[in-house]
Design an enzyme around this catalytic site. Structure first.
Site, short mmCIF file in Angstrom:
data_model
loop_
_atom_site.label_atom_id
_atom_site.label_comp_id
_atom_site.label_asym_id
_atom_site.label_seq_id
_atom_site.Cartn_x
_atom_site.Cartn_y
_atom_site.Cartn_z
N CYS A 75 0.86 -1.18 0.00
CA CYS A 75 0.00 0.00 0.00
C CYS A 75 0.89 1.23 0.00
O CYS A 75 1.73 1.38 0.90
CB CYS A 75 -0.89 -0.02 1.24
SG CYS A 75 -1.91 1.45 1.48
N CYS A 186 -1.28 3.55 -6.69
CA CYS A 186 -2.06 2.89 -5.64
C CYS A 186 -2.20 1.44 -6.05
O CYS A 186 -2.47 1.15 -7.23
CB CYS A 186 -3.43 3.55 -5.49
SG CYS A 186 -4.58 2.67 -4.41
#
Length: 265
Positions: A75, A186
């Site tokens: 992440c 992302c």
């Protein structure tokens, strides 16, 4: 010292890290993988750094209790907020984080204009600013926060008119500005790569860092004599939200059906 057969912990704010998990399993098929999707606390991109650090500490502690030999922060936003903190807490642990692929994008662009699709948290971070300062002095970088995309992907929505319209609205200004290279900043966004590829000209490069993270993990495990040997490893899954929700989405994003346990910390 950890055993070679010990598992590897992989975490994300939700299901986006499954894109990284797939790259790890492809490169390191003998490894046993533990995946925690912190879906009950998504989206990280709109949370404070302190909040994200606390969540990452709890999940890292869980992996440590499970005997993990390494950890991957799959992440970008969690990496920005927590990777330095976790390296202090677990100094002997091989720990790999994510960062937007600014360096390869700056090298690849022909127009000199690079677009970055990412969360607000990533784009506003000092870590991202440092990446631009280090690798993007000779190119123009246009950033585009993408609120709403993560939530749609979490619901398994990869092709609907709603996700198509939202993504188109984020991408078109980048193309209009002359971007010929797009960074997926992302880990959720690679699941939209097929949709995105249909929106951009064939000569626009789309870059993410999942495969590079898997290679870095391989290097660190090798350097610490921790690469697994023997039979193919399995993946196990936990979520801080309703396990049934992740169970339903795994066949869509992971292309397999697996059991999911509750992560209540």
């Amino acid at each position: 010292m950890a055993e070679r057969s010990a598992p590897i912990g992989v975490m994300d704010s939700g299901v986006g890290g499954l894109s990284v998990l797939a790259e790890i399993q492809r490169l390191l098929p003998n490894e046993t993988l533990l995946y925690v999707g912190d879906c009950g606390h998504i989206p990280y991109g709109e949370k404070s750094p302190d909040y994200i650090r606390e969540r990452c500490r709890r999940i890292a502690g869980f992996f440590h209790e499970q005997g993990a030999k390494a950890m991957v922060l799959a992440c970008n936003t969690a990496t920005v907020a927590a990777v330095a903190d976790l390296r202090e807490l677990y100094p002997t642990w091989p720990l790999v984080g994510m960062e937007p692929a600014v360096k390869p994008a700056a090298a690849a662009t022909r127009s000199g204009v690079v677009g970055v699709l990412a969360t607000t948290g990533t784009l506003q971070s000092a870590k991202f600013a440092a990446l631009l300062d280090r690798f993007a002095n000779d190119v123009q970088v246009i950033t585009q926060p993408c609120p709403g995309l993560v939530e749609l992907i979490e619901a398994g929505d990869l092709v609907s008119p709603a996700v198509r319209q939202l993504l188109q609205g984020y991408v078109q200004p980048l193309l209009a500005a002359g971007c010929d290279t797009l960074i997926l900043g992302c880990t959720h966004y690679p699941f939209l790569r097929p949709l995105l590829a249909g929106m951009v000209p064939d000569d626009v490069a789309i870059i993410d860092t999942g495969a590079a993270v898997a290679r870095q993990l391989q290097r660190l495990l090798g350097a610490n004599d921790l690469l697994a040997e023997g039979p193919a490893g399995a993946a196990r899954f936990w979520t801080s939200a309703d396990p049934e929700a992740l169970r339903k989405i795994l066949p869509v994003l992971w292309h397999k059906s697996d059991d999911v346990q509750s992560f209540a910390l």
